[in-house]
Enzyme design. Structure first.
Site: not given
Ligand SMILES: NC(=O)c1ccc[n+]([C@@H]2O[C@H](COP(=O)([O-])OP(=O)(O)OC[C@H]3O[C@@H](n4cnc5c(N)ncnc54)[C@H](OP(=O)(O)O)[C@@H]3O)[C@@H](O)[C@H]2O)c1
Length: 429
Positions: A305, A130, A133, A191, A206, A47-48, A137, A202
């Site tokens: 993470g 994978e 959820v 958060e 799952k 996005r940025r 794991i 959430d």
């Molecule tokens: N974090 C975890 O521990 C975790 C665990 C399991 C599953 N997940 C899943 O993994 C996914 C990502 O999570 P995350 O924690 O990595 O999220 P995040 O840190 O918020 O990262 C989201 C990314 O998507 C980009 N983005 C947002 N809107 C966009 C758009 N319209 N077009 C293009 N890029 C866009 C953002 O860009 P910018 O960098 O420019 O803001 C950022 O790089 C989610 O589905 C989440 O449920 C996360």
């Protein structure tokens, strides 16, 4: 080994995406050897665009995710943006333009999994998720592939690290909910807006995904009964301890005893300290699977993470790339069983009910009569009286949720019942 690289488009480069990119670079040789061809990061949508992203060639960064997935030379799209749109549209477009997809998006899969699987199948492509959820794991693949010859009857899991951290703090320190939440926030486990975690959204997403895969049927997010854990108190933990239990926020997916329907639910529950899930501490996740032939299995590890989640994404990426090279596709949606999802009222379990009652003769008999009238059999009763008021703790045998709701409604109407202090289901016995 093939020298022409497989091209990967990374959608999102945040907590998970940045780790996917890092591991793709640092483990490039091993990944190539395991796949049988090198993998190349062909573009990164964010996005940025001006944000500094260590280790990523700035020339790869784009804000036009749609153009990236439409390029036509992309083999695999890795979607780690999250949320419903634009992720849903981008995944569908990716299939239409020849790419397979790896996603970590639980919210999208729980809401629109069937349509996405149909789009993958229509285009003869893979959809792997994978990481959606329980983070690192391995769970989807074991359910979808390793247990494909067995019959899963129950999936019982701690699938949200934030809430497990909070409940574990309350259990080990006697802290109240708010105090434990504040600590989780300060340590980065919760958060700024913890609603999705503490209200069980959430975990419900799952649960929908797990139930669908485990029972070969379609379970949507709306089918999952959900209660958060914000009303769990220190007093509930004290009661749990007296019963030799602790409290966990559980995702529970069950096949009915007659095998004709399934249920999926998320709520706080007491579980005996002897149950393997009781010893899951801090922000860890664990999922307990019961099936006909294998018996009981437990899957345990970090549920979130950047690096742990990227591990699951990379595992999918390797599998999808291998399929790509062999011209095959992996298993798609398996929903042939088409079992109905029963409402919460049909769920059968045990209950721990804490009542504030008048401390006078005959109250216990009145309360017991209400339980009997609703067909809910009492296992134990404990009464403590003080200054004309008393608390009555009733633990039931197994009963349907509908019967329990009817019982509690009738109890509230008794003059001698001042209030229902808490109702907690008892699981894992
Ligand atoms: N974090 C975890 O521990 C975790 C665990 C399991 C599953 N997940 C899943 O993994 C996914 C990502 O999570 P995350 O924690 O990595 O999220 P995040 O840190 O918020 O990262 C989201 C990314 O998507 C980009 N983005 C947002 N809107 C966009 C758009 N319209 N077009 C293009 N890029 C866009 C953002 O860009 P910018 O960098 O420019 O803001 C950022 O790089 C989610 O589905 C989440 O449920 C996360």
């Amino acid at each position: 080994m093939r020298t022409r690289p497989l091209k990967v488009a990374l959608l999102g480069c945040g907590v998970v995406g940045s780790e996917v990119a890092r591991i793709m670079t640092t483990h490039a040789d091993d990944l190539a050897a395991r796949i049988g061809a090198p993998v190349e990061l062909a573009g990164v949508a964010v996005r940025r665009p001006s944000k500094v992203r260590e280790g990523i060639d700035p020339a790869l960064i784009t804000t036009d995710a749609t153009a990236l997935v439409k390029r036509g030379d992309i083999d695999v799209v890795v979607e780690v943006i999250g949320g419903i749109e634009p992720a849903r549209g981008l995944i569908t477009t990716a299939f239409e333009h020849g790419a397979s997809v790896v996603s970590a998006n639980k919210a999208l899969l729980a809401q629109d999994g069937a349509a996405l699987h149909a789009a993958a199948e229509a285009n003869d492509k893979d959809l792997y998720y994978e990481a959606a959820v329980a983070g690192a794991i391995p769970l989807i693949r074991p359910l979808r592939e390793s247990l494909a010859g067995d019959k899963v009857n129950r999936v019982l899991g701690i699938v949200n690290g934030t809430t497990n951290f909070i409940l574990d703090k309350m259990d080990s320190t006697g802290a109240g909910y708010q105090e434990a939440l504040d600590e989780a926030t300060a340590l980065g486990y919760a958060e700024a807006d913890p609603t999705a975690d503490v209200e069980g959204f959430d975990a419900a997403a799952k649960a929908a995904i797990l139930a669908g895969i485990a029972f070969h049927t379609r379970v949507r997010l709306d089918d999952v009964y959900r209660e958060g854990m914000t009303e769990v108190t220190a007093a509930d933990f004290a009661s749990a301890k007296e019963m030799g239990c602790t409290i966990k926020l559980l995702a529970i997916c069950e096949r009915a005893e007659d095998g004709q329907s399934v249920t999926a639910r998320v709520h706080p529950a007491m579980i005996p300290l002897t149950h393997p899930l009781a010893s899951v501490r801090g922000a860890y996740n664990a999922v307990f699977v019961e099936s006909d032939a294998s018996g009981q299995l437990m899957f345990y590890g970090p549920g979130a993470g950047g690096a742990p989640t990227a591990s699951a994404v990379l595992g999918d990426l390797v599998a999808v790339c291998r399929n790509r090279l062999s011209g095959a596709t992996g298993p798609g949606e398996s929903a042939y069983a088409a079992l109905p999802v029963s409402p919460m009222g049909d769920v059968v379990t045990r209950y721990h009910i804490s009542l504030d009652v008048a401390d006078k003769p005959g109250v216990l008999a009145q309360v017991a009569t209400v339980f009997a009238e609703h067909g809910v059999s009492i296992d134990t009763v404990r009464q403590q009286g003080k200054d004309g008021e008393a608390s009555l703790v009733v633990v039931t045998h197994r009963a349907s949720d509908a019967a329990l709701v009817g019982t509690v409604e009738a109890l509230r109407k008794l003059d001698t019942v001042r209030g229902v202090a808490s109702i907690m289901r008892v699981e894992g016995e």
